[in-house]
Design an enzyme around this catalytic site. Structure first.
Site, short mmCIF file in Angstrom:
data_model
loop_
_atom_site.label_atom_id
_atom_site.label_comp_id
_atom_site.label_asym_id
_atom_site.label_seq_id
_atom_site.Cartn_x
_atom_site.Cartn_y
_atom_site.Cartn_z
N ARG A 10 0.83 -1.22 0.00
CA ARG A 10 0.00 0.00 0.00
C ARG A 10 0.86 1.26 0.00
O ARG A 10 0.40 2.34 -0.34
CB ARG A 10 -0.99 -0.01 1.18
CG ARG A 10 -1.87 1.23 1.25
CD ARG A 10 -3.12 1.06 2.10
NE ARG A 10 -2.90 0.30 3.31
CZ ARG A 10 -2.23 0.75 4.37
NH1 ARG A 10 -1.74 1.97 4.40
NH2 ARG A 10 -2.06 -0.02 5.43
N TYR B 209 -14.39 19.06 -15.55
CA TYR B 209 -14.77 17.65 -15.39
C TYR B 209 -15.77 17.56 -14.24
O TYR B 209 -15.47 17.95 -13.11
CB TYR B 209 -13.53 16.79 -15.10
CG TYR B 209 -13.92 15.36 -14.87
CD1 TYR B 209 -14.41 14.59 -15.91
CD2 TYR B 209 -13.87 14.80 -13.61
CE1 TYR B 209 -14.83 13.30 -15.70
CE2 TYR B 209 -14.29 13.49 -13.39
CZ TYR B 209 -14.76 12.75 -14.44
OH TYR B 209 -15.18 11.47 -14.23
N ASP C 249 -5.45 20.23 -14.42
CA ASP C 249 -5.92 18.95 -14.96
C ASP C 249 -5.55 18.94 -16.43
O ASP C 249 -6.16 19.60 -17.26
CB ASP C 249 -7.43 18.82 -14.75
CG ASP C 249 -7.99 17.49 -15.26
OD1 ASP C 249 -7.32 16.84 -16.08
OD2 ASP C 249 -9.11 17.13 -14.85
N LYS D 153 -7.27 7.88 -19.51
CA LYS D 153 -7.58 8.42 -20.82
C LYS D 153 -6.38 8.25 -21.76
O LYS D 153 -5.99 7.15 -22.03
CB LYS D 153 -8.03 9.88 -20.66
CG LYS D 153 -9.03 10.10 -19.52
CD LYS D 153 -10.37 9.39 -19.73
CE LYS D 153 -11.25 9.39 -18.49
NZ LYS D 153 -11.53 10.67 -17.91
C1 PLP Z 1 -11.86 11.14 -16.59
C2 PLP Z 1 -11.42 12.44 -16.10
C3 PLP Z 1 -11.15 12.66 -14.74
C4 PLP Z 1 -11.36 11.58 -13.69
O1 PLP Z 1 -10.50 10.50 -13.85
P1 PLP Z 1 -10.89 8.95 -13.54
O2 PLP Z 1 -9.71 8.21 -14.02
O3 PLP Z 1 -12.17 8.66 -14.28
O4 PLP Z 1 -11.10 8.85 -12.07
C5 PLP Z 1 -10.70 13.91 -14.37
N1 PLP Z 1 -10.53 14.91 -15.27
C6 PLP Z 1 -10.78 14.74 -16.58
C7 PLP Z 1 -10.57 15.86 -17.53
C8 PLP Z 1 -11.24 13.50 -17.03
O5 PLP Z 1 -11.51 13.35 -18.34
#
Ligand code: PLP
Length: 380
Positions: free
Chosen positions: A53, A105, A178, A203
Protein backbone atom coordinates in the site's frame (compact mmCIF):
# COMPACT_ATOMS: atom_id res chain seq x y z
CA UNK A 1 20.72 1.88 -18.27
CA UNK A 2 19.90 5.38 -17.09
CA UNK A 3 18.18 7.35 -19.81
CA UNK A 4 19.19 10.91 -20.43
CA UNK A 5 16.32 13.08 -19.22
CA UNK A 6 16.98 15.38 -22.15
CA UNK A 7 15.84 12.76 -24.64
CA UNK A 8 12.64 13.82 -26.30
CA UNK A 9 9.29 12.66 -24.95
CA UNK A 10 8.84 10.29 -27.93
CA UNK A 11 12.07 8.44 -27.13
CA UNK A 12 11.45 8.25 -23.39
CA UNK A 13 7.93 6.97 -23.95
CA UNK A 14 8.91 4.35 -26.54
CA UNK A 15 11.49 2.95 -24.10
CA UNK A 16 9.02 2.97 -21.20
CA UNK A 17 11.40 5.22 -19.29
CA UNK A 18 14.26 3.18 -17.89
CA UNK A 19 14.32 -0.10 -19.81
CA UNK A 20 16.24 -2.38 -19.84
CA UNK A 21 15.76 -3.44 -16.25
CA UNK A 22 19.28 -3.45 -14.67
CA UNK A 23 19.29 -6.82 -12.82
CA UNK A 24 17.94 -9.05 -15.63
CA UNK A 25 18.26 -6.99 -18.79
CA UNK A 26 14.51 -7.35 -19.39
CA UNK A 27 13.48 -4.86 -22.08
CA UNK A 28 10.00 -4.75 -20.58
CA UNK A 29 9.97 -4.05 -16.83
CA UNK A 30 8.87 -6.92 -14.56
CA UNK A 31 5.53 -7.07 -12.79
CA UNK A 32 5.74 -7.31 -9.00
CA UNK A 33 2.74 -8.75 -7.19
CA UNK A 34 4.31 -9.01 -3.73
CA UNK A 35 2.46 -7.02 -1.07
CA UNK A 36 5.31 -7.28 1.42
CA UNK A 37 9.10 -6.99 1.33
CA UNK A 38 11.65 -8.86 3.44
CA UNK A 39 14.36 -7.80 5.91
CA UNK A 40 17.91 -9.11 6.20
CA UNK A 41 19.82 -10.59 9.19
CA UNK A 42 20.29 -7.11 10.67
CA UNK A 43 16.53 -6.63 10.37
CA UNK A 44 17.01 -3.94 7.77
CA UNK A 45 14.82 -3.80 4.69
CA UNK A 46 16.54 -5.48 1.75
CA UNK A 47 15.41 -2.80 -0.67
CA UNK A 48 13.52 0.47 -0.55
CA UNK A 49 10.09 -1.18 -0.30
CA UNK A 50 8.10 -2.14 2.81
CA UNK A 51 4.49 -2.86 2.02
CA UNK A 52 2.30 -2.83 -1.09
CA UNK A 53 0.00 0.00 0.00
CA UNK A 54 3.04 2.29 0.43
CA UNK A 55 4.79 1.59 -2.87
CA UNK A 56 5.14 -1.24 -5.37
CA UNK A 57 8.25 -1.49 -7.62
CA UNK A 58 5.95 -1.77 -10.66
CA UNK A 59 4.85 1.84 -10.03
CA UNK A 60 8.40 3.19 -10.25
CA UNK A 61 8.95 3.30 -14.02
CA UNK A 62 5.50 4.86 -14.56
CA UNK A 63 6.04 7.51 -11.91
CA UNK A 64 9.57 8.33 -13.07
CA UNK A 65 8.47 8.60 -16.69
CA UNK A 66 5.51 10.83 -15.79
CA UNK A 67 7.72 13.13 -13.68
CA UNK A 68 10.30 13.39 -16.48
CA UNK A 69 7.71 14.10 -19.21
CA UNK A 70 6.06 16.80 -17.11
CA UNK A 71 9.41 18.22 -15.94
CA UNK A 72 8.39 17.79 -12.31
CA UNK A 73 10.31 16.75 -9.19
CA UNK A 74 8.21 13.65 -8.51
CA UNK A 75 5.02 11.89 -9.63
CA UNK A 76 2.65 9.54 -7.84
CA UNK A 77 0.32 6.98 -9.33
CA UNK A 78 -3.24 6.49 -8.02
CA UNK A 79 -5.96 3.87 -8.53
CA UNK A 80 -8.01 6.33 -10.59
CA UNK A 81 -7.97 9.94 -11.62
CA UNK A 82 -10.45 10.79 -8.88
CA UNK A 83 -8.24 9.10 -6.23
CA UNK A 84 -5.51 11.58 -7.26
CA UNK A 85 -7.87 14.59 -7.34
CA UNK A 86 -9.39 13.82 -3.94
CA UNK A 87 -5.89 13.37 -2.45
CA UNK A 88 -4.97 16.88 -3.65
CA UNK A 89 -8.08 18.43 -2.09
CA UNK A 90 -7.74 16.46 1.16
CA UNK A 91 -4.82 18.82 1.90
CA UNK A 92 -7.17 21.84 2.13
CA UNK A 93 -8.07 22.96 5.66
CA UNK A 94 -11.41 24.22 6.94
CA UNK A 95 -11.71 27.97 6.34
CA UNK A 96 -9.50 27.88 3.24
CA UNK A 97 -10.69 28.73 -0.25
CA UNK A 98 -10.60 26.83 -3.56
CA UNK A 99 -11.17 28.34 -7.01
CA UNK A 100 -12.18 26.25 -10.04
CA UNK A 101 -13.89 26.84 -13.40
CA UNK A 102 -17.68 26.62 -13.86
CA UNK A 103 -17.23 24.23 -16.78
CA UNK A 104 -14.84 21.41 -15.90
CA UNK A 105 -14.77 17.65 -15.39
CA UNK A 106 -18.10 17.16 -13.60
CA UNK A 107 -16.92 14.45 -11.19
CA UNK A 108 -14.17 16.68 -9.78
CA UNK A 109 -16.61 19.58 -9.46
CA UNK A 110 -19.20 17.38 -7.68
CA UNK A 111 -16.45 16.43 -5.22
CA UNK A 112 -15.49 20.10 -4.65
CA UNK A 113 -19.15 20.96 -3.94
CA UNK A 114 -19.33 18.05 -1.50
CA UNK A 115 -16.24 19.01 0.53
CA UNK A 116 -17.24 22.66 0.56
CA UNK A 117 -20.66 21.67 2.04
CA UNK A 118 -19.25 19.17 4.54
CA UNK A 119 -16.03 20.78 5.70
CA UNK A 120 -16.38 24.55 5.79
CA UNK A 121 -14.14 24.94 2.74
CA UNK A 122 -15.06 27.87 0.49
CA UNK A 123 -15.45 27.24 -3.20
CA UNK A 124 -15.76 29.84 -5.98
CA UNK A 125 -16.45 28.73 -9.53
CA UNK A 126 -15.29 31.20 -12.18
CA UNK A 127 -16.28 31.77 -15.78
CA UNK A 128 -13.23 30.74 -17.80
CA UNK A 129 -14.48 32.59 -20.89
CA UNK A 130 -14.25 35.90 -18.97
CA UNK A 131 -10.59 37.10 -19.10
CA UNK A 132 -11.04 38.61 -15.61
CA UNK A 133 -13.02 35.62 -14.28
CA UNK A 134 -10.15 34.08 -12.30
CA UNK A 135 -8.86 37.40 -10.95
CA UNK A 136 -12.34 38.22 -9.58
CA UNK A 137 -12.70 34.81 -7.92
CA UNK A 138 -9.40 34.94 -6.01
CA UNK A 139 -9.26 35.93 -2.34
CA UNK A 140 -5.63 36.81 -1.61
CA UNK A 141 -4.39 35.11 1.55
CA UNK A 142 -7.40 32.79 1.71
CA UNK A 143 -7.31 31.00 -1.63
CA UNK A 144 -4.96 28.02 -1.40
CA UNK A 145 -5.59 26.07 -4.61
CA UNK A 146 -6.58 27.32 -8.04
CA UNK A 147 -7.72 24.34 -10.07
CA UNK A 148 -7.94 24.65 -13.83
CA UNK A 149 -8.40 22.28 -16.71
CA UNK A 150 -7.34 23.01 -20.28
CA UNK A 151 -8.90 22.56 -22.70
CA UNK A 152 -12.07 22.55 -20.61
CA UNK A 153 -14.31 19.52 -20.84
CA UNK A 154 -16.64 19.53 -22.85
CA UNK A 155 -16.60 22.98 -24.48
CA UNK A 156 -12.81 22.84 -25.06
CA UNK A 157 -12.41 26.48 -24.07
CA UNK A 158 -8.73 27.10 -23.49
CA UNK A 159 -7.48 28.51 -20.17
CA UNK A 160 -4.17 30.38 -20.26
CA UNK A 161 -1.98 28.32 -17.91
CA UNK A 162 0.85 30.88 -17.59
CA UNK A 163 -1.57 33.73 -16.80
CA UNK A 164 -3.47 31.54 -14.30
CA UNK A 165 -0.20 30.62 -12.56
CA UNK A 166 0.73 34.26 -12.20
CA UNK A 167 -2.71 35.21 -10.84
CA UNK A 168 -2.72 32.28 -8.40
CA UNK A 169 0.80 33.02 -7.14
CA UNK A 170 0.02 36.72 -6.67
CA UNK A 171 -2.86 35.68 -4.40
CA UNK A 172 -0.63 33.27 -2.44
CA UNK A 173 -2.24 30.15 -3.95
CA UNK A 174 -0.84 27.26 -5.94
CA UNK A 175 -1.99 26.37 -9.44
CA UNK A 176 -3.06 22.79 -10.12
CA UNK A 177 -3.78 21.83 -13.74
CA UNK A 178 -5.92 18.95 -14.96
CA UNK A 179 -3.96 18.17 -18.13
CA UNK A 180 -5.81 14.94 -18.97
CA UNK A 181 -6.72 16.18 -22.45
CA UNK A 182 -3.52 18.08 -23.24
CA UNK A 183 -1.04 15.29 -22.54
CA UNK A 184 2.67 15.93 -21.86
CA UNK A 185 3.23 15.39 -25.61
CA UNK A 186 1.76 18.82 -26.27
CA UNK A 187 1.67 20.77 -22.98
CA UNK A 188 3.94 20.88 -19.92
CA UNK A 189 2.02 22.95 -17.34
CA UNK A 190 4.96 23.03 -14.89
CA UNK A 191 7.08 24.84 -17.49
CA UNK A 192 4.25 27.40 -17.69
CA UNK A 193 4.26 27.97 -13.92
CA UNK A 194 1.91 25.29 -12.54
CA UNK A 195 2.68 23.71 -9.15
CA UNK A 196 0.77 20.44 -9.58
CA UNK A 197 -0.22 18.59 -12.74
CA UNK A 198 -2.94 15.99 -12.76
CA UNK A 199 -3.72 13.33 -15.39
CA UNK A 200 -6.56 10.91 -15.50
CA UNK A 201 -4.25 8.23 -16.93
CA UNK A 202 -7.43 6.26 -17.70
CA UNK A 203 -7.58 8.42 -20.82
CA UNK A 204 -4.73 9.23 -23.23
CA UNK A 205 -1.81 8.00 -21.13
CA UNK A 206 -3.13 4.44 -21.03
CA UNK A 207 -5.03 4.92 -24.27
CA UNK A 208 -6.80 1.56 -24.59
CA UNK A 209 -9.88 2.00 -22.38
CA UNK A 210 -8.81 -0.89 -20.15
CA UNK A 211 -7.19 0.66 -17.05
CA UNK A 212 -8.37 3.29 -14.56
CA UNK A 213 -5.45 5.29 -13.19
CA UNK A 214 -4.47 8.75 -12.01
CA UNK A 215 -1.12 10.54 -11.87
CA UNK A 216 -0.21 13.64 -9.90
CA UNK A 217 3.09 15.41 -10.65
CA UNK A 218 4.64 18.08 -8.44
CA UNK A 219 6.92 20.94 -9.40
CA UNK A 220 8.77 20.60 -6.10
CA UNK A 221 8.85 18.35 -3.07
CA UNK A 222 7.23 20.45 -0.37
CA UNK A 223 4.89 20.06 2.61
CA UNK A 224 1.71 19.75 0.54
CA UNK A 225 3.37 17.08 -1.62
CA UNK A 226 4.38 15.07 1.47
CA UNK A 227 0.77 15.32 2.63
CA UNK A 228 -0.54 14.09 -0.74
CA UNK A 229 1.78 11.07 -0.51
CA UNK A 230 0.70 10.40 3.07
CA UNK A 231 -2.95 10.55 1.98
CA UNK A 232 -2.33 8.02 -0.77
CA UNK A 233 -0.67 5.74 1.77
CA UNK A 234 -3.41 5.96 4.43
CA UNK A 235 -6.54 6.44 2.34
CA UNK A 236 -5.16 3.61 0.25
CA UNK A 237 -6.16 4.75 -3.24
CA UNK A 238 -3.34 2.67 -4.59
CA UNK A 239 -3.03 1.23 -8.10
CA UNK A 240 -2.98 -2.52 -8.63
CA UNK A 241 0.41 -3.73 -9.92
CA UNK A 242 -1.03 -5.30 -13.09
CA UNK A 243 -2.84 -2.08 -13.97
CA UNK A 244 0.37 -0.11 -13.38
CA UNK A 245 2.20 -2.47 -15.73
CA UNK A 246 -0.54 -2.17 -18.38
CA UNK A 247 -0.41 1.62 -18.06
CA UNK A 248 3.30 1.69 -18.84
CA UNK A 249 2.67 -0.55 -21.84
CA UNK A 250 0.00 1.89 -23.04
CA UNK A 251 2.23 4.91 -22.50
CA UNK A 252 4.89 3.52 -24.82
CA UNK A 253 2.73 4.44 -27.83
CA UNK A 254 1.30 7.71 -26.45
CA UNK A 255 3.12 9.97 -28.88
CA UNK A 256 1.89 8.06 -31.97
CA UNK A 257 -1.65 7.75 -30.66
CA UNK A 258 -1.87 11.42 -29.69
CA UNK A 259 -0.42 12.56 -33.01
CA UNK A 260 -2.90 10.49 -35.04
CA UNK A 261 -5.89 11.49 -32.86
CA UNK A 262 -4.91 15.18 -33.24
CA UNK A 263 -4.63 14.82 -37.04
CA UNK A 264 -7.97 13.02 -37.33
CA UNK A 265 -9.71 15.52 -35.05
CA UNK A 266 -8.47 18.52 -37.03
CA UNK A 267 -9.69 16.96 -40.29
CA UNK A 268 -13.09 16.18 -38.75
CA UNK A 269 -13.37 19.68 -37.26
CA UNK A 270 -12.59 21.26 -40.65
CA UNK A 271 -15.06 18.97 -42.43
CA UNK A 272 -17.98 19.79 -40.09
CA UNK A 273 -17.13 23.46 -39.47
CA UNK A 274 -19.57 24.83 -42.06
CA UNK A 275 -21.91 21.86 -42.24
CA UNK A 276 -25.69 22.44 -42.69
CA UNK A 277 -26.61 20.13 -39.74
CA UNK A 278 -24.04 21.68 -37.37
CA UNK A 279 -24.45 24.96 -35.51
CA UNK A 280 -20.88 25.01 -34.27
CA UNK A 281 -17.74 22.88 -33.97
CA UNK A 282 -15.87 23.39 -30.70
CA UNK A 283 -12.22 22.46 -31.26
CA UNK A 284 -9.22 24.53 -30.13
CA UNK A 285 -7.32 23.63 -33.29
CA UNK A 286 -9.73 25.63 -35.47
CA UNK A 287 -8.69 29.21 -36.22
CA UNK A 288 -12.33 30.21 -35.50
CA UNK A 289 -12.13 28.88 -31.91
CA UNK A 290 -12.00 31.75 -29.36
CA UNK A 291 -9.11 30.09 -27.51
CA UNK A 292 -7.07 29.22 -30.60
CA UNK A 293 -4.33 31.81 -30.03
CA UNK A 294 -3.72 30.57 -26.47
CA UNK A 295 -4.02 26.94 -27.60
CA UNK A 296 -1.31 27.57 -30.20
CA UNK A 297 0.93 28.94 -27.48
CA UNK A 298 0.44 26.16 -24.91
CA UNK A 299 -0.45 23.10 -27.06
CA UNK A 300 2.74 22.99 -29.04
CA UNK A 301 2.47 19.51 -30.54
CA UNK A 302 -1.17 18.90 -31.52
CA UNK A 303 -4.59 19.96 -30.26
CA UNK A 304 -5.67 16.47 -29.24
CA UNK A 305 -8.62 14.33 -30.18
CA UNK A 306 -11.36 15.98 -28.12
CA UNK A 307 -14.06 18.11 -29.71
CA UNK A 308 -17.75 18.84 -29.44
CA UNK A 309 -20.42 19.45 -32.04
CA UNK A 310 -23.42 21.67 -31.38
CA UNK A 311 -26.01 20.07 -33.64
CA UNK A 312 -28.90 22.01 -35.15
CA UNK A 313 -31.68 20.44 -33.13
CA UNK A 314 -32.81 19.55 -29.62
CA UNK A 315 -31.56 17.11 -26.97
CA UNK A 316 -33.54 14.23 -28.51
CA UNK A 317 -31.91 14.76 -31.93
CA UNK A 318 -28.47 15.00 -30.33
CA UNK A 319 -29.07 11.69 -28.52
CA UNK A 320 -30.24 10.09 -31.77
CA UNK A 321 -27.08 11.17 -33.57
CA UNK A 322 -25.01 9.54 -30.83
CA UNK A 323 -26.91 6.26 -30.99
CA UNK A 324 -27.02 6.10 -34.83
CA UNK A 325 -23.23 6.20 -35.10
CA UNK A 326 -21.57 2.86 -35.79
CA UNK A 327 -17.85 3.59 -36.08
CA UNK A 328 -18.07 5.94 -33.09
CA UNK A 329 -19.22 3.98 -30.03
CA UNK A 330 -21.83 5.72 -27.86
CA UNK A 331 -19.99 5.65 -24.54
CA UNK A 332 -18.43 8.07 -22.08
CA UNK A 333 -14.67 8.48 -21.42
CA UNK A 334 -11.99 9.60 -23.84
CA UNK A 335 -8.46 9.16 -25.08
CA UNK A 336 -8.70 5.55 -26.28
CA UNK A 337 -7.65 4.29 -29.72
CA UNK A 338 -11.33 3.84 -30.63
CA UNK A 339 -13.58 6.85 -31.24
CA UNK A 340 -16.40 7.55 -28.78
CA UNK A 341 -19.48 9.74 -29.04
CA UNK A 342 -21.75 10.94 -26.27
CA UNK A 343 -24.64 13.25 -25.47
CA UNK A 344 -22.89 15.02 -22.64
CA UNK A 345 -25.82 16.65 -20.81
CA UNK A 346 -27.42 13.20 -20.28
CA UNK A 347 -24.16 11.86 -18.82
CA UNK A 348 -23.50 14.80 -16.47
CA UNK A 349 -26.95 14.90 -14.84
CA UNK A 350 -28.70 17.66 -12.86
CA UNK A 351 -25.77 20.10 -12.29
CA UNK A 352 -24.86 20.06 -15.97
CA UNK A 353 -24.36 23.47 -17.57
CA UNK A 354 -23.55 21.88 -20.94
CA UNK A 355 -25.74 22.89 -23.94
CA UNK A 356 -28.43 20.27 -24.61
CA UNK A 357 -27.49 20.05 -28.31
CA UNK A 358 -23.85 19.24 -27.56
CA UNK A 359 -22.30 15.98 -28.71
CA UNK A 360 -18.85 15.19 -27.40
CA UNK A 361 -16.43 13.26 -29.57
CA UNK A 362 -13.29 11.48 -28.51
CA UNK A 363 -11.59 11.01 -31.84
CA UNK A 364 -9.49 7.87 -32.06
CA UNK A 365 -6.91 6.59 -34.49
CA UNK A 366 -9.20 5.00 -37.10
CA UNK A 367 -9.25 5.94 -40.79
CA UNK A 368 -10.53 9.49 -40.81
CA UNK A 369 -12.77 8.97 -43.85
CA UNK A 370 -14.62 6.17 -42.00
CA UNK A 371 -15.19 8.58 -39.12
CA UNK A 372 -16.49 11.36 -41.38
CA UNK A 373 -18.81 8.99 -43.30
CA UNK A 374 -20.16 7.62 -40.02
CA UNK A 375 -21.02 11.05 -38.63
CA UNK A 376 -22.57 12.12 -41.93
CA UNK A 377 -24.98 9.17 -41.82
CA UNK A 378 -25.69 9.65 -38.10
CA UNK A 379 -26.61 13.31 -38.65
CA UNK A 380 -28.99 12.66 -41.55
C1 PLP B 1 -11.86 11.14 -16.59
C2 PLP B 1 -11.42 12.44 -16.10
C3 PLP B 1 -11.15 12.66 -14.74
C4 PLP B 1 -11.36 11.58 -13.69
O1 PLP B 1 -10.50 10.50 -13.85
P1 PLP B 1 -10.89 8.95 -13.54
O2 PLP B 1 -9.71 8.21 -14.02
O3 PLP B 1 -12.17 8.66 -14.28
O4 PLP B 1 -11.10 8.85 -12.07
C5 PLP B 1 -10.70 13.91 -14.37
N1 PLP B 1 -10.53 14.91 -15.27
C6 PLP B 1 -10.78 14.74 -16.58
C7 PLP B 1 -10.57 15.86 -17.53
C8 PLP B 1 -11.24 13.50 -17.03
O5 PLP B 1 -11.51 13.35 -18.34
Amino acid sequence: MAKDKNFSAETLLAHGGEAPEPTTGAVVPPLHFSTTFARNAQYELMGEYIYGRYQNPTFDPVEKLAATLDKGAEAKLFASGMAGITAIFETVNAGEHIVAPTVMYHGAQDWLRYISRKRNIDLTLFDASDPEGLEKALRPGKTVIVWIESPVNPTWDVIDIAASAEAAHNAGAILAVDATVSTPITTQPISLGADLVFHSATKYLNGHSDVTAGIVVTREKNERWEEIKMIRKYVGGIQGPFEAWLLLRGMRTLSLRFERASENALKLARHFENHPKIEKVLYPGLESHPGHHIAKKQMTNGFGGMMSLLVKGDAAYAQQVATRATVFTPATSLGGVESLIEHRASVEGPHSVVPKNLIRLSVGIEDVQDLITDLEQALS
